[in-house]
Design a protein around this motif. Structure first.
Motif, PDB file in Angstrom:
ATOM      1  N   GLU A 176       0.618  -1.321   0.146  1.00  0.00           N
ATOM      2  CA  GLU A 176      -0.213  -0.182  -0.344  1.00  0.00           C
ATOM      3  C   GLU A 176       0.540   1.233  -0.181  1.00  0.00           C
ATOM      4  O   GLU A 176       1.777   1.250   1.058  1.00  0.00           O
ATOM      5  CB  GLU A 176      -0.583   0.036   1.153  1.00  0.00           C
ATOM      6  CG  GLU A 176      -2.163  -0.865   1.488  1.00  0.00           C
ATOM      7  CD  GLU A 176      -2.863  -1.330   2.209  1.00  0.00           C
ATOM      8  OE1 GLU A 176      -3.485  -1.866   2.583  1.00  0.00           O
ATOM      9  OE2 GLU A 176      -2.757  -0.453   3.037  1.00  0.00           O
ATOM     10  N   SER A 222      -8.343  -0.656  13.115  1.00  0.00           N
ATOM     11  CA  SER A 222      -7.965  -0.246  11.626  1.00  0.00           C
ATOM     12  C   SER A 222      -6.672   0.064  11.316  1.00  0.00           C
ATOM     13  O   SER A 222      -5.968   0.330  12.143  1.00  0.00           O
ATOM     14  CB  SER A 222      -9.056   1.612  11.708  1.00  0.00           C
ATOM     15  OG  SER A 222      -8.445   2.127  12.466  1.00  0.00           O
ATOM     16  N   ARG A 223      -6.302   0.513   9.994  1.00  0.00           N
ATOM     17  CA  ARG A 223      -5.017   0.769   9.735  1.00  0.00           C
ATOM     18  C   ARG A 223      -4.011   1.651  10.458  1.00  0.00           C
ATOM     19  O   ARG A 223      -5.027   2.824  10.714  1.00  0.00           O
ATOM     20  CB  ARG A 223      -5.245   0.583   7.672  1.00  0.00           C
ATOM     21  CG  ARG A 223      -3.439   0.960   7.313  1.00  0.00           C
ATOM     22  CD  ARG A 223      -3.146  -0.520   7.476  1.00  0.00           C
ATOM     23  NE  ARG A 223      -3.155  -1.651   6.209  1.00  0.00           N
ATOM     24  CZ  ARG A 223      -4.092  -1.823   6.164  1.00  0.00           C
ATOM     25  NH1 ARG A 223      -4.207  -3.250   7.227  1.00  0.00           N
ATOM     26  NH2 ARG A 223      -4.862  -2.972   5.035  1.00  0.00           N
ATOM     27  N   SER A 276      -8.035   5.769  14.107  1.00  0.00           N
ATOM     28  CA  SER A 276      -6.894   4.618  14.557  1.00  0.00           C
ATOM     29  C   SER A 276      -7.128   5.597  15.937  1.00  0.00           C
ATOM     30  O   SER A 276      -6.180   5.341  16.561  1.00  0.00           O
ATOM     31  CB  SER A 276      -6.143   4.790  13.218  1.00  0.00           C
ATOM     32  OG  SER A 276      -5.296   5.989  13.750  1.00  0.00           O
ATOM     33  N   THR A 334      -6.457  -2.649  18.955  1.00  0.00           N
ATOM     34  CA  THR A 334      -5.461  -2.009  18.094  1.00  0.00           C
ATOM     35  C   THR A 334      -4.260  -1.001  19.587  1.00  0.00           C
ATOM     36  O   THR A 334      -2.930  -1.440  19.213  1.00  0.00           O
ATOM     37  CB  THR A 334      -5.528  -0.646  17.602  1.00  0.00           C
ATOM     38  OG1 THR A 334      -7.457  -0.920  16.859  1.00  0.00           O
ATOM     39  CG2 THR A 334      -4.531   0.348  16.956  1.00  0.00           C
ATOM     40  N   LYS A 352      -2.408  -7.547  11.335  1.00  0.00           N
ATOM     41  CA  LYS A 352      -2.937  -7.369   9.844  1.00  0.00           C
ATOM     42  C   LYS A 352      -3.821  -5.933   9.397  1.00  0.00           C
ATOM     43  O   LYS A 352      -3.218  -5.698   8.313  1.00  0.00           O
ATOM     44  CB  LYS A 352      -3.145  -8.464   8.734  1.00  0.00           C
ATOM     45  CG  LYS A 352      -2.877  -8.434   7.536  1.00  0.00           C
ATOM     46  CD  LYS A 352      -2.311  -9.708   7.118  1.00  0.00           C
ATOM     47  CE  LYS A 352      -1.830  -9.613   5.533  1.00  0.00           C
ATOM     48  NZ  LYS A 352      -1.399 -10.407   5.093  1.00  0.00           N
ATOM     49  N   GLU A 353      -4.552  -6.020  10.230  1.00  0.00           N
ATOM     50  CA  GLU A 353      -5.271  -5.197   9.617  1.00  0.00           C
ATOM     51  C   GLU A 353      -4.776  -3.673  10.223  1.00  0.00           C
ATOM     52  O   GLU A 353      -5.705  -2.304   9.248  1.00  0.00           O
ATOM     53  CB  GLU A 353      -6.917  -5.191  10.959  1.00  0.00           C
ATOM     54  CG  GLU A 353      -8.207  -5.819  10.745  1.00  0.00           C
ATOM     55  CD  GLU A 353      -8.450  -5.456   9.230  1.00  0.00           C
ATOM     56  OE1 GLU A 353      -9.155  -4.377   8.992  1.00  0.00           O
ATOM     57  OE2 GLU A 353      -8.437  -6.122   8.607  1.00  0.00           O
ATOM     58  N   THR A 375      -1.461  -3.124  10.572  1.00  0.00           N
ATOM     59  CA  THR A 375      -0.096  -3.001   9.924  1.00  0.00           C
ATOM     60  C   THR A 375      -0.099  -3.796   8.439  1.00  0.00           C
ATOM     61  O   THR A 375       1.148  -2.717   7.544  1.00  0.00           O
ATOM     62  CB  THR A 375       0.852  -3.424  10.901  1.00  0.00           C
ATOM     63  OG1 THR A 375       0.858  -4.965  10.712  1.00  0.00           O
ATOM     64  CG2 THR A 375       1.253  -3.444  12.125  1.00  0.00           C
ATOM     65  N   ALA A 376      -1.021  -4.142   7.939  1.00  0.00           N
ATOM     66  CA  ALA A 376      -1.137  -4.464   6.401  1.00  0.00           C
ATOM     67  C   ALA A 376      -0.283  -5.586   6.550  1.00  0.00           C
ATOM     68  O   ALA A 376       0.955  -6.530   4.873  1.00  0.00           O
ATOM     69  CB  ALA A 376      -0.903  -3.334   5.254  1.00  0.00           C
TER      70      ALA A 376
END
Length: 316
Positions: free
Chosen positions: A80, A141-142, A193, A204, A243-244, A246-247
């Motif tokens: 991303e 969230s990201r 976030s 988170t 993963k949500e 940090t991707a």
């Protein structure tokens, strides 16, 4: 790095340059007269200047607000890409290994940016006063996002930087202006976030604790079940929420930490490839070289040669 990336952007902010935008650009241009990072008398605030476009560089991006008043920067996390400029801010709520490059800059119009470190406790305290729910959004969230810059946010940023001209005012006024900046972020489209990272027992926040452990122990073998237990999560929940935010999976995150640190060590000529591979936790130098090539687009020695040629301007 030869990979396809997904670009994530915010809706455009108004394009006209108001007085606050002009004032902030002039102040950073004056206070950061040479290329590089400039720490300031406000502990949480740094200023950056760069007079040329750069190639992809690796670094750890910390929880912070990044506000560019001139030029454009791109950051890549996993697959991303996030671009920000004088119309968009970037906010990160967790520490992430990133590849970044300045894509628009020149001697006449250098890249100018202010970076404000984000403090979890200050965010939590302000949310309490604002009566904002820490869980009034998706479960996670990201940990990095782009938002459209508003004039009030720019105005507060300009006043914070301008305080550097009156050092006697900083102890009293800087905390107030920083608080206003946090308020603007918490009432922006990218508040989710920040709300979650301020919640002491949110998923988170647990991911943030896992990230902190990985940063301090990246060179050690990783047992995901032990890490999940350490942050009071199940293995499946840790994988999902990590993963949500940090991707990346925890193993991928550790791998990127190792490879980013290896590249830094190689650039400082801190040993040969095999030695550096061992220093960052690899038992096999061939595996290290394969994974290094996959992330940076070339084997370690060729990558170092290319980086040196880029820095000196020599033909490749």
């Amino acid at each position: 790095m030869d990979q396809k990336v997904k670009y994530l952007a915010a809706a455009d902010a108004p394009a006209q340059a108001g007085p606050a935008r002009t004032d902030l650009a002039a102040a950073i241009n004056r206070l950061a007269p040479i290329d590089g990072e400039h720490k300031t008398a406000i502990a949480s605030l740094s200023l950056y200047r760069c007079s040329r476009q750069t190639h992809l560089q690796c670094s750890i991006n910390h929880a912070a607000l990044l506000l560019a008043v001139q030029g454009t920067k791109r950051m890549v996390v996993a697959d991303e890409a996030y671009e920000f400029d004088s119309q968009r801010f970037l906010v990160a709520s967790v520490d992430l290994p990133v590849l970044s490059q300045i894509t628009e800059a020149s001697i006449e119009r250098p890249y100018l940016c202010m970076v404000l470190k984000l403090d979890q406790q200050r965010i939590a305290d302000l949310m309490t006063e604002m009566r904002l729910s820490k869980f009034n959004a998706a479960p996670s969230s990201r940990g990095i996002a782009i938002g459209a810059l508003s004039d009030p946010l720019f105005d507060a940023a300009a006043r914070l930087v301008q305080l550097l001209d009156t050092p006697a005012d900083i102890p009293i006024l800087a905390p107030l202006v920083e608080r206003e900046l946090l308020y603007r972020l918490l009432t922006s489209e990218q508040s989710a976030s920040l709300r979650h990272i301020a919640a002491g027992d949110s998923q988170t926040n647990r991911v943030a604790k896992a990230i902190e452990w990985l940063k301090n122990h990246y060179f050690e073998p990783l047992h995901v079940a032990e890490l999940a237990q350490r942050v009071n999560m199940s293995v499946s929940s840790l994988h999902h929420h990590f993963k949500e935010v940090t991707a990346l999976s925890p193993l991928q995150y550790q791998k990127q930490l190792r490879l980013h640190e290896a590249r830094r060590l190689l650039m400082r000529q801190s040993g040969d490839v095999s030695t550096v591979a061992l220093m960052v936790g690899y038992e096999s130098s061939s595996q290290f070289s394969r994974e290094y090539s996959r992330l940076f687009g070339a084997p370690p020695l060729r990558d170092m040669t290319q980086l040196q040629q880029q820095m000196t301007g020599a033909p490749q």
